[in-house]
Scaffold this active site. Sequence first.
Site, short mmCIF file in Angstrom:
data_model
loop_
_atom_site.label_atom_id
_atom_site.label_comp_id
_atom_site.label_asym_id
_atom_site.label_seq_id
_atom_site.Cartn_x
_atom_site.Cartn_y
_atom_site.Cartn_z
N LYS A 170 6.46 -8.89 -16.16
CA LYS A 170 6.88 -8.49 -17.50
C LYS A 170 5.69 -7.94 -18.28
CE LYS A 170 10.90 -11.46 -18.27
NZ LYS A 170 11.48 -12.50 -19.13
N HIS A 239 17.60 -15.46 -9.21
CA HIS A 239 16.83 -16.30 -10.11
C HIS A 239 16.87 -17.77 -9.70
CE1 HIS A 239 14.39 -15.38 -13.55
NE2 HIS A 239 14.80 -16.46 -14.18
N TYR A 274 10.40 -26.89 -16.36
CA TYR A 274 10.46 -27.45 -15.01
C TYR A 274 9.96 -28.88 -14.95
CZ TYR A 274 11.51 -22.71 -13.71
OH TYR A 274 12.11 -21.49 -13.62
#
Length: 297
Positions: A170, A239, A274
Amino acid sequence: MLKPALEQRLDTFLAHLRYERNLSPKTLENYSRQLQQVAEILPIDDWSQLQTEHIRNVLNKARVQRLSASSIALRLSALRTFCQYLVHMRVLTLNPASGVQAPKRGKPLPKQLHVDEMASFLDFEPGDDLLAIRDKAMLELTYGCGLRLAELTGLNLLDVRERELRVLGKGSKQRQLPIGRQAKQSLDAWLKVRGQLAPPDETALFVSMQRQRITSRQIAKRMRLWAQRQGMAQPVHPHKLRHSFATHLLESSGDLRGVQELLGHANLSTTQVYTHLDFQHLAQVYDGAHPRAKKNK
């Protein structure tokens, strides 16, 4: 029909996002759609007339229309970024969206495959099937390197360097990723036969039956196909492989900063989701193993 002054400034802003800030096509599409919808209902002739009350009214109308909290938050985010641009261009003196609060929304945890499920998903021999050889390499590389879908489709031949992969993430930020043993084996197998699909002048690492760079839609379709073939109990999308990569790595290493670097997250807070998944894993282990946690049978 948008008023000319509103439309012209929007076009200039979107060009700024595309060429100067290098935002992804998906982000550009979202911002364009949200701002177009906002501009159509605003009672102003020029962006210099935009006030905080206008923005609050826009969000209230979105609530009346029963838009989800995430959609309203996206609309406000687009407005904040656009208004900041207007301040920079001296169209506005202050950002009228900066003090407006987005609705609270629950942030669902990303879903991932367990280690055994991932092993089962990737456990197939492609044989001489050209597409299966390609798919095996794509799957192993996505999971082995934690790639975003756009990063996978954007890979070029020159991005592969022995045991290292150069990825354009990105914001056009590059990062170098190690290629694991199994991903390397599958990738080498694909490179040996790639010329049967790819024209000599094709730069893309992965190509489709149309002999050109494979698209995101085609990759997602192939992953669904392999999930069915492998008898997976849940759907598999690109994903989910990235989420699985992050979760499994964090469970094994506990190195949040390292996982952040590998994922290409600009902020550690993005990676910290996470840790919740990791805690769930630890809680399950505790519940199943600790004598004081086990239920009486």
